[in-house]
Design an enzyme around this catalytic site. Structure first.
Site, PDB file in Angstrom:
ATOM      1  CG  MET A 117      -0.558 -66.960  -6.423  1.00 36.26           C
ATOM      2  SD  MET A 117      -0.987 -67.054  -8.365  1.00 36.26           S
ATOM      3  CE  MET A 117      -2.004 -65.419  -8.181  1.00 36.26           C
TER       4      MET A 117
ATOM      5  N   GLY B  19      -6.065 -57.770 -13.146  1.00 38.30           N
ATOM      6  CA  GLY B  19      -6.108 -56.274 -12.958  1.00 38.30           C
ATOM      7  C   GLY B  19      -5.644 -55.829 -11.514  1.00 38.30           C
TER       8      GLY B  19
ATOM      9  N   GLY C 290       0.409 -62.087 -11.329  1.00 38.34           N
ATOM     10  CA  GLY C 290      -0.376 -60.971 -10.601  1.00 38.34           C
ATOM     11  C   GLY C 290       0.199 -59.712 -10.694  1.00 38.34           C
TER      12      GLY C 290
ATOM     13  CG  ASP D 274      -5.476 -67.570 -14.644  1.00 36.09           C
ATOM     14  OD1 ASP D 274      -4.570 -68.018 -13.809  1.00 36.09           O
ATOM     15  OD2 ASP D 274      -5.185 -66.479 -15.234  1.00 36.09           O
TER      16      ASP D 274
ATOM     17  CB  SER E 124      -3.242 -64.770 -17.702  1.00 35.37           C
ATOM     18  OG  SER E 124      -4.764 -64.877 -17.326  1.00 35.37           O
TER      19      SER E 124
ATOM     20  CG  MET F 274     -10.382 -68.752 -11.182  1.00 38.25           C
ATOM     21  SD  MET F 274     -10.438 -66.985 -10.993  1.00 38.25           S
ATOM     22  CE  MET F 274      -9.178 -66.459 -11.765  1.00 38.25           C
TER      23      MET F 274
ATOM     24  N   GLY G  80      -1.892 -60.652 -17.467  1.00 42.56           N
ATOM     25  CA  GLY G  80      -3.139 -60.705 -18.043  1.00 42.56           C
ATOM     26  C   GLY G  80      -3.356 -59.350 -18.590  1.00 42.56           C
TER      27      GLY G  80
HETATM   28  C1  DX5 Z   1      -5.319 -64.142 -10.755  1.00 44.37           C
HETATM   29  C2  DX5 Z   1      -4.552 -65.201 -11.920  1.00 44.37           C
HETATM   30  C3  DX5 Z   1      -3.820 -64.298 -12.816  1.00 44.37           C
HETATM   31  C4  DX5 Z   1      -4.482 -63.092 -13.522  1.00 44.37           C
HETATM   32  C5  DX5 Z   1      -3.462 -62.060 -13.824  1.00 44.37           C
HETATM   33  O1  DX5 Z   1      -5.833 -64.928  -9.937  1.00 44.37           O
HETATM   34  O2  DX5 Z   1      -4.102 -66.084 -11.692  1.00 44.37           O
HETATM   35  O3  DX5 Z   1      -3.284 -65.244 -13.833  1.00 44.37           O
HETATM   36  O4  DX5 Z   1      -4.819 -63.417 -14.708  1.00 44.37           O
HETATM   37  O5  DX5 Z   1      -3.799 -60.804 -14.279  1.00 44.37           O
HETATM   38  P1  DX5 Z   1      -2.892 -59.464 -14.116  1.00 44.37           P
HETATM   39  O6  DX5 Z   1      -1.906 -59.698 -14.996  1.00 44.37           O
HETATM   40  O7  DX5 Z   1      -4.052 -58.556 -14.826  1.00 44.37           O
HETATM   41  O8  DX5 Z   1      -2.780 -59.259 -12.633  1.00 44.37           O
HETATM   42 ZN    ZN Z   2      -3.104 -67.200 -12.756  1.00 38.29          ZN
END
Ligand code: DX5
Ligand code: ZN
Length: 221
Positions: free
Chosen positions: A135, A143, A174, A33, A8, A35, A195
């Site tokens: 999710m 993070g 996540g 992502d 991500s 948002m 991510g």
């Molecule tokens: C969170 C995003 C994820 C995020 C994951 O809402 O949808 O894609 O980037 O990040 P990590 O792997 O750090 O949890």
């Molecule tokens: Zn995501």
């Protein structure tokens, strides 16, 4: 088991996004992502930025829309060539119609569920999807720690997909690390978004390879 690794770019250096996409070219796709500051309390980028990044990316785009009114905004991401577009079930009024529209535009259709959204109401529409995203943190920020409470849902979703006979990728997003990916893979996930564990590493290629190895090592049933 074939597993897919989708880093991500939410954890990438935003001043260098083109380079950051090239740095993950050994992955299966880049997870993007989107948002809107409403569906989740965070704001990233929209269609014009995603469209331009897509033009310079060496790998396919897996767009994760964390936005309200997905029925209205999601199709444009398919129309600009994003290979996979995922909307949230909680943000779609007509998920079956939307999935069909996305597929007609040539994209894979994905549907995401927040951690507390049940999979059961959606089991009969699995054949309309190319991907189901469970999710494993509350959407909005990178993070965060992996929520083990989602593991039974991943298992039920994997069993439902198998029972349906449809070819549906089961994605988790996540808190994915070399440790948690094993649990998610064992529960039946086949596609892993990561991510901070990829972009936080000194060697991104090694981090991607490490995740792949760890997922492949998970016991299968
Ligand atoms: C969170 C995003 C994820 C995020 C994951 O809402 O949808 O894609 O980037 O990040 P990590 O792997 O750090 O949890
Ligand atoms: Zn995501």
């Amino acid at each position: 088991m074939t597993c897919l690794i989708h880093p991500s770019i939410l954890s990438a250096d935003f001043s260098q996004l083109g380079k950051e996409l090239t740095a993950i070219s050994t992955a299966d796709a880049a997870h993007i992502d989107v948002m809107d500051g409403h569906f989740v309390p965070n704001l990233t980028w929209g269609l014009p930025v995603v469209k331009r990044l897509k033009e310079v990316s060496p790998i396919p785009f897996d767009v994760h829309l964390m936005i309200e009114d997905a029925d209205r905004w999601a199709p444009a991401y398919a129309e600009v060539g994003c290979e996979s577009v995922t909307f949230h079930a909680e943000a779609a009024i007509a998920p079956i119609k939307l999935a069909r529209t996305l597929r007609e535009s040539g994209a894979k259709a994905g549907m995401a569920l927040r951690p507390a959204t049940g999979v059961e109401p959606y089991m009969d529409m699995l054949s309309e999807l190319n991907m189901l995203l469970i999710m494993t943190v509350e959407p909005g920020f990178g993070g965060q720690a992996f929520l083990n409470v989602t593991l039974p849902k991943i298992k039920r979703a994997a069993a439902a997909i198998e029972g349906s006979g449809a070819e549906v990728i089961l994605q988790v997003d996540g808190g994915i690390t070399e440790e948690t990916i094993v649990r998610a893979a064992e529960a039946g996930a086949t596609c892993f978004v990561a991510g901070s564990s990829v972009y936080g590493a000194d060697d991104l290629e090694a981090a991607i390879a490490g995740l792949r190895r760890a997922a492949a090592s998970a016991p299968t049933h």
